[in-house]
Structures are given as structure tokens and as C-alpha cells.
Design an enzyme around this catalytic site. Structure first.
Site, short mmCIF file in Angstrom:
data_model
loop_
_atom_site.label_atom_id
_atom_site.label_comp_id
_atom_site.label_asym_id
_atom_site.label_seq_id
_atom_site.Cartn_x
_atom_site.Cartn_y
_atom_site.Cartn_z
CB CYS A 113 -46.96 31.34 -33.14
SG CYS A 113 -48.63 31.23 -32.55
CG HIS B 125 -44.22 29.45 -30.05
ND1 HIS B 125 -44.68 30.81 -29.57
CD2 HIS B 125 -45.24 28.84 -30.16
CE1 HIS B 125 -45.92 30.91 -29.60
NE2 HIS B 125 -46.36 29.73 -30.14
CG ASN C 143 -49.35 30.91 -28.15
OD1 ASN C 143 -48.74 31.58 -28.39
ND2 ASN C 143 -49.78 29.70 -28.88
#
Ligand code: ACO
Length: 374
Positions: free
Chosen positions: A123, A261, A291
Site C-alpha cells: 500500500c 493512506h 482501500n
């Protein structure tokens, strides 16, 4: 003599300004109610535990999404692909390992002079790519770069596992960096990794370790310790943020906007609390997209600009966390321009399939693949 050399090197201090930005979200949205039609879950559970309401599911390849985002970022910067000297592609969900993803974008945008590399820190891949490109511009190795954060998670999702299937989505975004003597772009960052805890997030079935062992590539099962990841995410992002700010002698009070994030609203709220930043100064879009791994921060950056939350000279803080377990935080000084110089006509081909249909197709292929392998 020494003074003259020092003056010359001072005059050559280079920064890497962000001059273009573009996103590409596939149109098909998978709602929590769609998920509840085939998983033992509910909109109430997903919203209360994660803040996520829907996520996008792509009908095209990772490379197609990334190319559209790249063309839009180039148009916003007012330059062509031929002026790009480096393409960095941050992802963990490659269409191919060889050739790499960055070379595909390099060819499609006509960046004939550009080097092209992939970066995979899950990520945080976009943010690690941003560091890589910024460093190469600051040393003078290149003068311009395109940095992409893009993920196509849906084909690698275990759609039978409610612990993970509700959390992720597909998407892409890109930024253009250009050398400048103005103090802009990434001013400081902290990069790190809790390697000893890497087993708490592992996607079985996504690499060579599974080849020729009776497992079909992409037919995954996710090893995912949600609560432990949650704790590490909060600590990693908070500590990295403090560390990056300290390098500049700044505190979180001086940050105009945090663009974190986007994995889970509760993680974002916890990081904001640790940093003593009110949520009004934190950008959140996890409810729209879930996500998207490496795409979350650049997509959030694009939307923060579109919504007027990034102003000329804004000080931005971008904390991230991902598999590995990687963590980082970047302090970015925005330039004077918050409007794109141009718009690109690049777009995805239309699709007549709903997100639910695409997911059902993925599940059908995996069912067949698993049956063939057994
Ligand atoms: N629907 C309904 N119930 C569910 C679901 C679901 N989708 N998923 C899990 N449950 C159940 C569990 O089985 C458990 O049931 P039990 O009590 O009978 O055993 C119960 O809900 C509670 O589960 P918890 O794991 O305690 O729930 P928690 O509040 O911790 O939330 C979550 C889980 C959302 C995964 C949270 O831990 C989290 O967000 N962790 C971080 C994960 C993350 O963001 N990862 C990505 C970061 S890394 C990267 O970006 C690649």
C-alpha cells in the site's frame, strides 16, 4: 575557492515539484449491499468497523487504468510523455512481472527517453516511488518523472472471505514531478518497515512460491490479522509523521492538510488523534473507494485538489502503511498552481457489466481454476 564551491553547490539545490496530477477510477461501484448478497456481512457492520460504503471494481487491466491516470497527470502539468525522463510504477498487483508495469506506461505515453521501474511496498508503493523519483531528480539524475500508484486487487481477492473482501477496491492515480529551485515537493520523509511482523499480512497464491505446487496463480487466500495490522498501522503512520516533521523542525500544528493512506476510517481517526490534528484538517475518501492500496494517497491528493482543500503553498503530510509491513510519511510543500494546465481526452473503454457481475465472473473463473488444479 572552498567558499566558491559551496556557493555553487548551494545554487544547485534542486527540488522536485508536483506539477501534474490525474486519477482513473473504474466506473463500476460495488456497494456493501452488493457484498451482503453473497457474503455473511452487512452494510451496518462494514460502515461501523471501516467507514467504507462502496469500492470500484475494474473491467480493464491495471495497465489501462494507469495509462489513463498518467495521461491526465501529463495534461495537468502541460507537458507530453516525451518530456518525461523516469516512470516509477507503484503497485503490488501487476498485470505482468516481466515486462514490468512501468515500461508499458512508458511506451503508451511516448516517454522514449525515460527509465522505467516498478516499486512494490504494497500500500505504500506510491509513496516509496515518490521518494525514489524525488531523490533521482534532486541528485540531477533526471529532470522529470511520472509516479504512479495503481492497483487491480479484485482479481486477487478471495471473494469468499468476509474478513478481507469488504476492505479493498481498484483504482489508479499519477503525479508529474519536475525539477525546480523553489522549495517544493517532498521536503522530508521517513520510510520504514516492521519486517519481523510481515507474516500478519500475506496473500497466498500471488507469487512464484506457489508456482508448480498445485495452486493456480491468483487463486488466493489471505492471511490477515486485522487487529494487529490496525495497531501497527496507527503506530507506524504516527511515528513516521512525527519523525518526518521533526527533520524540518515542524510540528503537526503547521500542517495544512493530512492526506493519509485510506484503509479504514478508524485507523485515520486514530492517527489524527495521535498527531493532535483535528479531522477538519484530514482528507478522507475511504467511504467512496475502500482501500485501493498504492492508489489511495494519489487519488486522495487529486480529490483534495479538486475540492479546493490544497491551496497555493499548502504544507501537506502524507502518512502510509502497507504489507511488509511497510510504513512511511512524507511532508510535501505544494507550489503556487492548484489548477490543471490542460485536460486529457484519455478514458477507459465503456463497460456494460456491473461491479457485482465482474466479481461473479472472477469467482466463476477461480472456481473453474481451483477445480482444474485439484
Ligand atoms: N462482516 C461481518 N462480520 C465480520 C466481517 C464482515 N465483513 N469481518 C469480520 N467479521 C466478524 C469477525 O468474524 C468477528 O466475529 P467473532 O467475534 O464472532 O469472531 C467480528 O466480526 C469482529 O472481528 P474483529 O476482527 O474483531 O473486527 P475489528 O473491529 O477488528 O475490525 C477490521 C476488523 C475492519 C479488519 C479491522 O481490524 C481493520 O481495519 N484492520 C486493519 C486492516 C487494514 O486496514 N488492512 C489494510 C492495511 S495494510 C494494506 O493497506 C495492504
Amino acid at each position: 575557492m572552498l567558499t566558491r564551491l559551496l556557493r555553487q553547490s548551494e545554487a544547485r539545490v534542486r527540488y522536485a515539484a508536483i506539477t501534474g496530477w490525474g486519477k482513473c477510477l473504474p466506473p463500476a461501484a460495488l456497494t456493501n449491499h452488493d457484498l451482503a448478497s453473497f457474503l455473511d456481512t452487512s452494510d451496518e457492520w462494514i460502515v461501523s468497523r471501516t467507514g467504507i460504503r462502496e469500492r470500484r471494481i475494474s473491467h480493464v487491466s491495471l495497465g489501462d487504468m494507469a495509462w489513463v491516470a498518467a495521461e491526465r497527470a501529463l495534461a495537468a502539468a502541460g507537458i507530453t510523455g516525451a518530456q518525461i525522463e523516469l516512470v516509477v510504477f507503484g503497485t503490488c498487483s501487476h498485470d505482468d512481472q516481466v515486462p514490468n508495469m512501468a515500461s508499458g506506461v512508458q511506451a503508451r505515453i511516448g516517454a522514449e527517453r525515460a527509465a522505467a521501474m516498478d516499486v512494490n511496498t504494497a500500500c505504500t508503493s506510491f509513496l516509496h516511488g515518490l521518494s525514489t523519483a524525488t531523490a533521482l531528480i534532486r541528485t540531477g539524475a533526471v529532470n522529470s518523472a511520472l509516479v504512479i500508484g495503481a492497483e487491480l486487487i479484485s482479481p486477487f481477492m478471495d471473494w469468499t472471505d468476509r474478513n478481507v473482501a469488504v476492505l479493498f477496491g481498484d483504482g489508479a492515480a499519477a503525479v508529474v514531478l519536475q525539477a525546480t529551485e523553489r522549495e517544493e515537493g517532498v521536503l522530508a520523509e521517513k520510510l520504514g518497515c516492521y519486517g519481523e511482523a510481515r507474516e500478519i499480512l500475506r496473500v497466498h497464491g500471488m507469487g512464484g512460491a506457489y508456482a508448480n505446487r498445485g495452486r493456480v496463480y491468483g487463486d488466493t487466500s489471505w492471511q490477515f490479522e486485522g487487529q494487529e495490522i490496525f495497531k501497527r498501522a496507527v503506530h507506524g503512520m504516527s511515528d513516521a509523521s512525527r519523525c518526518a516533521l521533526e527533520k524540518l523542525g515542524l510540528t503537526s500544528e503547521q500542517v495544512d492538510l493530512v492526506i493519509p493512506h485510506q484503509a479504514n476510517l478508524r485507523i485515520i481517526e486514530s492517527v489524527a488523534k495521535h498527531l493532535r490534528v483535528p479531522m477538519e484538517r484530514v482528507f478522507v475518501n475511504v467511504h467512496r473507494y475502500g482501500n485501493m492500496s498504492s492508489a489511495t494517497v494519489p487519488v486522495a491528493l487529486c480529490e483534495a485538489i479538486e475540492e479546493g482543500r490544497v491551496r497555493p503553498g499548502s504544507l501537506l503530510l502524507m502518512p502510509g502503511f502497507g504489507g511488509g509491513l511497510s510504513y512511511c510519511a512524507h511532508v510535501v510543500r505544494w507550489g503556487e498552481r492548484v489548477a490543471p494546465l490542460g485536460e486529457s481526452k484519455a478514458d477507459l473503454p465503456p463497460s456494460d457489466r456491473s461491479a457485482l457481475q465482474i466479481v461473479r465472473d472472477v469467482m466463476a473463473v477461480k472456481g473453474r481454476a481451483a477445480a482444474a488444479a485439484s
